[in-house]
Design a protein around this motif. Sequence first.
Motif, mmCIF file in Angstrom:
data_model
loop_
_atom_site.group_PDB
_atom_site.id
_atom_site.type_symbol
_atom_site.label_atom_id
_atom_site.label_comp_id
_atom_site.label_asym_id
_atom_site.label_seq_id
_atom_site.Cartn_x
_atom_site.Cartn_y
_atom_site.Cartn_z
ATOM 1 N N LEU A 573 -30.095 34.479 19.500
ATOM 2 C CA LEU A 573 -29.388 33.417 19.099
ATOM 3 C C LEU A 573 -28.030 33.737 18.900
ATOM 4 O O LEU A 573 -27.010 33.192 19.192
ATOM 5 N N ASP A 574 -27.517 35.029 18.163
ATOM 6 C CA ASP A 574 -26.181 35.239 17.736
ATOM 7 C C ASP A 574 -25.553 35.557 19.051
ATOM 8 O O ASP A 574 -24.501 35.295 19.238
ATOM 9 N N GLU A 575 -26.325 36.404 20.003
ATOM 10 C CA GLU A 575 -25.508 36.524 21.360
ATOM 11 C C GLU A 575 -25.353 35.378 22.228
ATOM 12 O O GLU A 575 -24.138 35.298 22.886
ATOM 13 N N ALA A 576 -26.207 34.601 22.129
ATOM 14 C CA ALA A 576 -26.018 33.321 22.908
ATOM 15 C C ALA A 576 -24.986 32.382 22.348
ATOM 16 O O ALA A 576 -24.291 31.867 23.034
ATOM 17 N N PHE A 577 -24.799 32.501 20.835
ATOM 18 C CA PHE A 577 -23.639 31.660 20.492
ATOM 19 C C PHE A 577 -22.281 32.425 20.818
ATOM 20 O O PHE A 577 -21.393 31.611 21.167
ATOM 21 N N GLN A 578 -22.296 33.619 20.878
ATOM 22 C CA GLN A 578 -20.957 34.195 21.170
ATOM 23 C C GLN A 578 -20.492 34.243 22.603
ATOM 24 O O GLN A 578 -19.498 33.915 22.947
ATOM 25 N N TYR A 579 -21.723 34.057 23.469
ATOM 26 C CA TYR A 579 -21.539 33.841 24.836
ATOM 27 C C TYR A 579 -20.985 32.378 24.934
ATOM 28 O O TYR A 579 -19.897 32.073 25.913
ATOM 29 N N ALA A 580 -21.572 31.495 24.347
ATOM 30 C CA ALA A 580 -21.329 30.052 24.413
ATOM 31 C C ALA A 580 -19.648 29.766 24.055
ATOM 32 O O ALA A 580 -18.878 29.180 24.573
ATOM 33 N N LYS A 581 -19.401 30.576 23.078
ATOM 34 C CA LYS A 581 -17.915 30.682 22.402
ATOM 35 C C LYS A 581 -16.998 31.127 23.564
ATOM 36 O O LYS A 581 -15.917 30.615 23.844
ATOM 37 N N LYS A 582 -17.384 32.181 24.260
ATOM 38 C CA LYS A 582 -16.376 32.591 25.230
ATOM 39 C C LYS A 582 -16.238 31.953 26.332
ATOM 40 O O LYS A 582 -15.240 31.590 26.791
ATOM 41 N N ALA A 583 -17.297 31.312 26.697
ATOM 42 C CA ALA A 583 -17.410 29.986 27.588
ATOM 43 C C ALA A 583 -16.354 29.015 27.511
ATOM 44 O O ALA A 583 -15.566 28.523 28.277
ATOM 45 N N ARG A 584 -16.268 28.584 26.210
ATOM 46 C CA ARG A 584 -15.309 27.675 26.026
ATOM 47 C C ARG A 584 -13.924 28.087 25.552
ATOM 48 O O ARG A 584 -13.043 27.329 26.221
ATOM 49 N N LEU A 585 -13.587 29.280 25.096
ATOM 50 C CA LEU A 585 -12.461 29.872 25.016
ATOM 51 C C LEU A 585 -11.649 30.053 26.562
ATOM 52 O O LEU A 585 -10.442 30.151 26.488
ATOM 53 N N CYS A 586 -12.433 30.358 27.667
ATOM 54 C CA CYS A 586 -11.977 30.571 28.783
ATOM 55 C C CYS A 586 -11.182 29.580 29.325
ATOM 56 O O CYS A 586 -10.334 29.758 30.448
#
Length: 786
Positions: A573-586
């Motif tokens: 879940l932590d990795e999934a959260f970080q990837y989702a965050k990167k997707a938003r910031l892009c």
Amino acid sequence: MEIPKRSYQYAFNPKPEQGRIPTKDVVDAILNGLQATPKEKACARNLLLLLQQWKDRGTAPAVMLPAAPDIFAGREQDMEALLSWLSPGSSPDAAILKGMGGVGKTALARMAAKEAFLRGWYMGGVHYVNMRGFSKQGARSLNDVLGVLIGALSERAKVPETVEEKLSTWRQLLSRRTNEEKHLLLILDNVREATKVKALIPPGPHRAIITTRNSLSTLKAMPFDIRPLETRGSLALLEEAVAASAGTDARGRIAGEQQAAETLAVLCGNLPLALRIVSALLVDEPDRSVQDVVDQLADRQQRLRNLRYPESGLEVRATLELSYEHLEEDQRRAFHLCAVVPGVDFSTESSQALLAGPSRHLLAELARAHLLQAAGKERWQFHDLVQLFAMAPNESDAWASEQAAALDRLFRHMAIRATFAEQHRNPSEAQELNEVVDDADQSQDFTDESEATQWLEREARSVVACATSPTAEQSILPLTAFQTLPLFLLEHNRASEFLALTSIFATGKRSVNLCWDFRLAHAQALLKMGQPVEARKFLSGVVKNFEAENVSAEGRSATYRALSDAALREMKLDEAFQYAKKARLCVSAPFALGLALISSAHVARAMSDWHLAVEWARMAEQQLAAPGNETYRVVAQQAKGEAMLGEALGLDADLDPGIYVLRRLLFDRNVKRWAVPGIHYQMAAALHTGNRCREARKEFERAAKKFREVGQPLNAVASLFDYGMCHMQDGDHGLGESECRQAVLEVRKMLEEGLAENMEFAIEDVGNYPWRKSLFGLPESEQIVL
């Protein structure tokens, strides 16, 4: 003197044309020399007693039957069925063993005749005639065969001159044996035309077994379709053949390389002739491994060349040529052109594109000649070895150019049909495909969406097989298939075909621009196949090439979304959260940001942060508010409704606002058909958890129905199981237990049919292992306890 190791039947019939009966001493000497088993010796004594009884009556049965094959295995069911027909009192008077060349029809007929003779069913004798219907020397004439049979039935009978007189004498001899209760069994081997044998078939209680590569359906006879062996039968035949020539110790040679032997059977097409050939090759070289033979036959272009054993006159190609030589020119053309179609089978429609004209009658004629097999309603397939023969005939140069042209016609036809289907199913998203069908014959179009979907259900597998074939690389089909099929494949849980389709682009197997959407589709297919680790590994490679390939912000965001989904399926879940965050910031563009927010909402829901999940889903809904984004906006609304239900359950609050959001989606035309059952299930699960069992039962029932409609039987069973649990929670334990039990029985049936691997474990223990739920499409919020 060393006695040759042959069938012990020679002990009883050293000169079959004379019907001579041996003495007990002769039989014992031969059986001892052959090292006969106790069972064989007992059978021999019974037969000797039977023959002596016949001799005491004044006549012994003539046995004009070649020795039964030394090796016979894998035909237990066929043998049982044929003996059942051969038993006294059965009907009709004749049986037809039909099948492709080399499949073992003659061996089965001889073995069955031997057994029927041993059981004393045919006191009038057993007679064998090779009609040579497929021989290069030409078929035997009726006049010739009648002369042989009349001479065999009565040494005293004068053989007449004309066919009519011979037929009359033949019938008189049969009638005499009927009156004497001496039933006769006649084997007519290798018959090509029904007219050649119709007059020879004796009336009951006599019997005739006819073997043929054709159908001979005009004869009144019991049909027996003799097919290639099952894998188990093929392995048994290999073991018997190797042991017969190299000693019983050689059996371990096959058993010791079980996996290689199974592969060898597949490469031989489970054809007894081919299996006998490879067993002879193994016997010739005792130190050669089975795997080595497998490696030799793996080369498709040389396989038929290697499947021959000239010393014994065994050759697969030569056997198939005997059938091929009797084809007419248009049949040969259909045979060669249809054989090059990639995939397991093909439809009548595809064959019409290949042949550029009507083809149904030609396919039926090839099937009657057992050079083609029916594979379902208007579907056909070749046996593997027959297909190799048809793809590369001796005169292959003469057919190569026409085969290539035929494939071009087929690929073009499939691209047009797939495009028309997409235009009916998703007209708003298929505009860019118009150029594919601009010059197409409008008769290739469908009348409506339903007809288009039915075509996809029948042909999608073939389209994928053709699109992923190297022969289609320069055609428009691969790209057209990628643009038209994914949604259908995902809706119908055909992820393996989706994976095959995306892999040709995403892994560089086609000379096309490897843009990121191909790669994301490939990752999505891996996820659908339950391979999140492979998907993450693949996507990580994509991320490393962001700069080198100048991937856009939207492409980067989509890649991170896919990585988040993969990590989520692994419950990281932590990795999934970080990837989702990167997707938003892009990204900052509303559409791409909206999709990234949906991914974030899914991660928050998995982390049980329901408030954050609701907020991100609402933000996604706002970002996707522009016209044209309806398909994705409803996904955001679904995420919002599910998160609202989770939040309400956590706070012990009212479920109705979340139910309202989801129920509205059921009436939204932008919601994809495959998403509807999941919406029903989410509402049912929440209502069940909220102890509103009556409402939950209705939704579980609807979910089960909708899951079946979209081809998801496993989820339908899970819904029915929960339906039963609701009854139990509501106090109706009898009905509840009955529903749960019925669901478990249905799962076990699926297990037996190979449709639900590990599903039984999921029903019993998925509540204890939440990470397994995604493998079966079960909502994370649902608890299943048996």
